[in-house]
Design an enzyme around this catalytic site. Structure first.
Site, PDB file in Angstrom:
ATOM      1  N   ARG A 149      -0.378 -11.474  13.934  1.00  0.00           N
ATOM      2  CA  ARG A 149      -0.606 -12.871  14.417  1.00  0.00           C
ATOM      3  C   ARG A 149       0.894 -13.718  14.224  1.00  0.00           C
ATOM      4  NH1 ARG A 149      -5.030 -15.275  10.780  1.00  0.00           N
ATOM      5  NH2 ARG A 149      -4.263 -13.688   9.473  1.00  0.00           N
ATOM      6  N   SER A 158     -23.023 -26.899   4.896  1.00  0.00           N
ATOM      7  CA  SER A 158     -21.756 -26.812   4.038  1.00  0.00           C
ATOM      8  C   SER A 158     -21.447 -27.891   3.758  1.00  0.00           C
ATOM      9  CB  SER A 158     -20.873 -26.056   4.905  1.00  0.00           C
ATOM     10  OG  SER A 158     -20.499 -26.680   6.014  1.00  0.00           O
ATOM     11  N   GLU A 181     -23.374 -23.821   0.480  1.00  0.00           N
ATOM     12  CA  GLU A 181     -22.779 -22.644   1.270  1.00  0.00           C
ATOM     13  C   GLU A 181     -21.370 -22.575   0.670  1.00  0.00           C
ATOM     14  OE1 GLU A 181     -22.670 -22.778   5.512  1.00  0.00           O
ATOM     15  OE2 GLU A 181     -24.662 -23.934   5.629  1.00  0.00           O
ATOM     16  N   ASP A 224     -29.227 -21.636  12.133  1.00  0.00           N
ATOM     17  CA  ASP A 224     -28.237 -22.136  12.847  1.00  0.00           C
ATOM     18  C   ASP A 224     -28.296 -21.410  14.002  1.00  0.00           C
ATOM     19  OD1 ASP A 224     -27.604 -24.398  11.334  1.00  0.00           O
ATOM     20  OD2 ASP A 224     -26.428 -22.942  10.010  1.00  0.00           O
ATOM     21  N   CYS A 245     -24.407 -27.099  17.797  1.00  0.00           N
ATOM     22  CA  CYS A 245     -23.166 -28.309  17.806  1.00  0.00           C
ATOM     23  C   CYS A 245     -22.326 -28.157  19.245  1.00  0.00           C
ATOM     24  CB  CYS A 245     -22.160 -28.276  16.788  1.00  0.00           C
ATOM     25  SG  CYS A 245     -22.082 -26.552  16.150  1.00  0.00           S
ATOM     26  N   HIS A 264     -15.588 -33.676  13.039  1.00  0.00           N
ATOM     27  CA  HIS A 264     -14.324 -33.273  13.378  1.00  0.00           C
ATOM     28  C   HIS A 264     -13.086 -34.207  12.942  1.00  0.00           C
ATOM     29  CE1 HIS A 264     -17.272 -31.039  15.628  1.00  0.00           C
ATOM     30  NE2 HIS A 264     -16.227 -29.808  15.373  1.00  0.00           N
TER      31      HIS A 264
HETATM   32  N1  GLN Z   1     -24.639 -24.388   8.292  1.00  0.00           N
HETATM   33  C1  GLN Z   1     -23.420 -24.300   8.871  1.00  0.00           C
HETATM   34  C2  GLN Z   1     -22.629 -25.341   8.233  1.00  0.00           C
HETATM   35  O1  GLN Z   1     -23.010 -26.300   7.687  1.00  0.00           O
HETATM   36  C3  GLN Z   1     -23.335 -24.619  10.448  1.00  0.00           C
HETATM   37  C4  GLN Z   1     -21.874 -24.345  10.985  1.00  0.00           C
HETATM   38  C5  GLN Z   1     -22.145 -24.641  12.571  1.00  0.00           C
HETATM   39  O2  GLN Z   1     -22.796 -24.986  13.169  1.00  0.00           O
HETATM   40  N2  GLN Z   1     -21.043 -23.949  12.985  1.00  0.00           N
HETATM   41  O3  GLN Z   1     -21.393 -24.728   7.964  1.00  0.00           O
HETATM   42 ZN    ZN Z   2     -22.507 -27.259  13.876  1.00  0.00          ZN
END
Ligand code: GLN
Ligand code: ZN
Length: 756
Positions: free
Chosen positions: A16, A434, A485, A600, A644, A695
């Site tokens: 990388r 998370s 998490e 998820d 998402c 984000h």
């Molecule tokens: N449960 C995961 C988190 O909260 C979901 C992450 C995702 O949707 N990419 O990080």
């Molecule tokens: Zn997500």
């Protein structure tokens, strides 16, 4: 004599290097010169790896994205990026919205490259778009390669694919009006390459494997009539599937060569060979360019023998697509066991395989005796290995019945029981799983993995993190809590490491976009669960609070989609195996007193086949896998799912068919589009449209979030609405998360008519 070539090679470098050079340049720690030197080094190394091929690609290398490079070479730089500044500054401002020395500005949109996990930058066209060609950079690469003694075949993104992927703010359906001007630019491009003494140019038109409407088919026809007049031979490249409905079109084009993907489109090899004139070049992508399995050389040679005899040097052998989608070099993997390693091939090895296949076709199998024996041995070992085949798993999959993917009762009955049990307020608040992955948490994992921290100390520290997260959520007044998490590095890797049938590489990185790479796990065998994977942490979290704690799992389709799948069984079978393992986890969570469980599925849309005719079958098995994982519980256990992205239009039926009690989704970045979907489609179960864009570091206000929910109420009955962020909070900092969630809880209170 069959010839050999490749369609492109990974640009990130073995270790990388490009990633690190880019990030150093962006943060101001190194100069453009240093970045360019490193880039030249990677190009050179790549050609060196490919030197045994009859043609090496040039123009496949890019500092960020090859679609952006194409736009830049065509002079299609949107007005907001045009400034009196260095070319590299304009380049990175388009890619990232900022560059050393330039003004910040919204970057180009990014989206997935066909059905891969690579993301390209979407070209933006103005209504009166003009093109002006500048290919100095590509010519430089070509000269570099030639100076070093390589025979070069430049690679271009084709004009029709370019237009197809582009976006025009006003008049998206009028993109084709730019085609004549664009073809002018491409004609000049080809003239320049010809003037450079280039014999063959590869023009990529991957849209040829999608369902194309008539006007786009016509655009292909026109384009290649025009471009074939240039004094250069064109290899038109399709990949990621069969030519499908475009077969007659593609095989009637006046180009000198046609590349097809004979891995994803195995079935079409004979048909295309029959339809494509014998004195034209047929390039057959026979080595899988986007998975990590070693090619069955004997089978590959067998499938090409007759074609090779007939076509002679008009047969070219190649990987199925650019090797950009494959990790670079298996030789670096010093921690994979020898047996598993002997089953794999990364980019460097795939280039070797292409050469071996051609040598066998040209000089007979005896010429590659040893390699053929090794390939045969690997094939045989994989077929019979007890590491791969677990009879108990096969038996369980065979015994799956329709009932296994049915909850005991319908949603209406379930939700009544769940409400009685959970006693949540209106507009219940929750998060997606998370919480911030602080440097402390990452340090704990690192120390534990390196053996600097004992298992007991690691667990104690994670328990503390969980306790802290529970206290935070209680203080914020959230209704359904999560454990946070902290123990998970990555939502797929975490489960892969605990499931049988998965392996992990050290350097198996694949570019996702720009400097971002992912290292997908390898699913090499039947998947099963040796023991519970998340129960201890979830149950521990539940002991700390009277509020319900939501158990958190990654769904079967996402685990599959973000891994390298095995190629010896159907994807559906792998999904079923993962689903059964998760089903046991779900039941164990329930038994441990966890009454809300989220599965998820952020990758649910990613595996969607490119051709509509194949989408129904995908939805059938993907939905079944999810439901299989979710349906082992009692009616009063509440199943959530999370996705998402917000382009739900194509998949809304399938999402409803998942029959999750609650779905939480990303909305913040395009709330309107999403709500449009729900205007037309009455989603039957509960739903949490994300109100906090995770984000961005920005903290949304109470009013802003309350308003979003107010708008959602027009389409979703109030009693079925949840209030939550867009996605997990692991990339954010507590200083952002705390006030944002406080506002979110206050927004819910406001909607309930409570004082904040
Ligand atoms: N449960 C995961 C988190 O909260 C979901 C992450 C995702 O949707 N990419 O990080
Ligand atoms: Zn997500």
């Amino acid at each position: 004599m069959a010839l050999t070539h490749s369609l492109g090679f990974p640009r990130v470098g073995r270790r990388r290097e490009l990633k690190f050079a880019l990030e150093s340049y962006w943060s101001g720690d190194s100069s453009e010169g240093q970045l360019q030197d490193l880039a030249a080094q990677v190009r050179h190394d790549n050609w060196q790896v490919q030197k045994g091929l009859d043609f090496v690609p040039a123009g496949d290398f890019t500092l960020y994205d090859h679609v952006l490079d194409t736009a830049v070479r065509l002079g299609a730089v949107p007005a907001r990026f045009q400034a009196d500044e260095a070319a590299i500054t304009t380049y990175f401002r388009q890619a990232r919205g900022r560059a050393p020395g330039g003004e910040d500005v919204p970057a180009l949109e990014m989206t997935k490259w066909f059905n891969t996990n690579y993301h390209y930058l979407v070209p933006e066209l103005a209504d009166d778009q003009q093109f002006s060609l500048n290919i100095d950079e590509q010519l430089k690469h070509i000269r570099e390669a030639r100076a070093a003694g390589f025979k070069v075949k430049p690679v271009l993104v084709g004009p029709v694919t370019f237009l197809y992927l582009a976006k025009q703010r006003e008049g998206q359906d009028q993109r084709l009006k730019h085609l004549p001007k664009l073809l002018n630019a491409y004609s000049q491009w080809l003239d320049k390459l010809a003037a450079e003494g280039i014999e063959w140019v590869q023009i990529d038109e991957p849209i040829l494997v999608t369902d194309l409407a008539n006007d786009w088919q016509n655009a292909i026809e026109l384009s290649y009539q025009v471009l074939s007049e240039a004094p250069i031979k064109i290899l038109l490249a399709s990949y990621f599937g069969t030519l499908g409905n475009n077969l007659a079109l593609a095989t009637s084009l006046p180009v000198a060569g046609l590349h097809i993907d004979a891995v994803a489109g195995r079935a079409q090899l004979q048909v295309v060979d029959a339809a494509w004139p014998a004195d034209n070049v047929l390039s057959v992508g026979i080595v899988n360019g986007r998975n990590i399995w070693r090619t069955d050389l004997r089978q590959a040679i067998e499938s090409l023998k007759a074609i090779s005899e007939r076509r002679g040097n008009q047969l070219w052998v190649a990987p199925s697509c650019s090797l950009l989608h494959s990790p670079v070099d298996l030789a670096q993997e010093d921690q994979l066991d020898a047996e598993l390693k002997s089953w794999l091939a990364f980019g460097v090895q795939k280039v070797e395989e292409v050469q071996l296949i051609a040598r066998a076709l040209n000089d007979g199998e005896a010429a590659i005796k040893e390699a053929l024996a090794a390939s045969d041995a690997a094939v045989a070992a994989r077929q019979s290995s007890s590491r791969i085949h677990n009879p108990a798993v096969a038996k369980r999959v065979a015994a799956i019945t329709g009932n296994d993917s049915q909850r005991q009762s319908g949603f209406d009955e379930r939700i009544g029981q769940q409400r009685a049990l959970l006693k949540l307020p209106a507009y219940p608040t929750t998060t997606i799983g998370s919480f911030p992955q602080t440097p402390i948490i990452r340090g704990l994992r690192r120390d534990w993995r390196a053996g600097r921290l004992t298992e007991a100390d690691y667990r104690a520290a994670i328990s503390q993190e969980i306790e802290a997260v529970i206290r935070e959520q209680e203080a914020l007044g959230l209704d359904v809590l999560v454990h946070g998490e902290a123990e998970r590095n990555d939502m797929v890797e975490y489960f892969g490491e605990l499931l049988d049938g998965f392996a992990f590489t050290r350097f198996g990185w694949v570019q996702s976009y720009g400097s971002r790479c992912v290292k997908p796990p390898i699913i090499f065998g039947d998947v099963s669960r040796a023991k519970p994977m998340t129960v201890e942490w979830a149950a521990f979290a539940q002991t700390l609070t009277d509020k319900p704690v939501k158990g958190m799992l990654t769904g079967p389709v996402t685990i599959l989609g973000w891994s390298f799948p095995r190629d010896d069984v159907a994807l559906q079978t792998i999904a079923q195996q993962i689903a059964l393992a998760l089903r046991d986890e779900v039941v164990d969570l329930e038994q441990a007193g966890i009454k809300v469980i989220q599965i998820d599925e952020p990758a649910f849309r990613e595996l969607l086949p490119l051709k509509q005719a194949e989408q129904g079958a995908y939805f059938d098995w993907a939905v079944e896998a999810f439901r299989l994982s979710a349906s082992g519980v009692a009616d009063d256990t509440q199943i959530h799912t999370h996705m998402c992205y917000s382009e739900f239009n194509a998949i809304i039926d399938a999402i409803a068919a998942l029959d999750a009690d609650v779905i939480t989704i990303e909305t913040s970045r395009s709330a309107n589009e999403l709500l449009d979907v729900f205007r037309e489609y009455a989603y039957p179960n509960e739903i949490g449209p994300g109100v906090y864009d995770i984000h961005s570091p920005r903290i949304p206000s109470v009013d802003e979030m309350a308003k979003l929910i107010e708008r959602a109420k027009a389409y979703i009955p109030a009693e079925r609405i949840w209030v939550n962020p867009d996605c997990g909070l692991k990339t954010r900092r507590w200083e952002e998360v705390r006030p944002a969630l406080k506002n979110m809880v206050d927004a819910a209170k406001k909607l309930r008519g409570q004082a904040a």
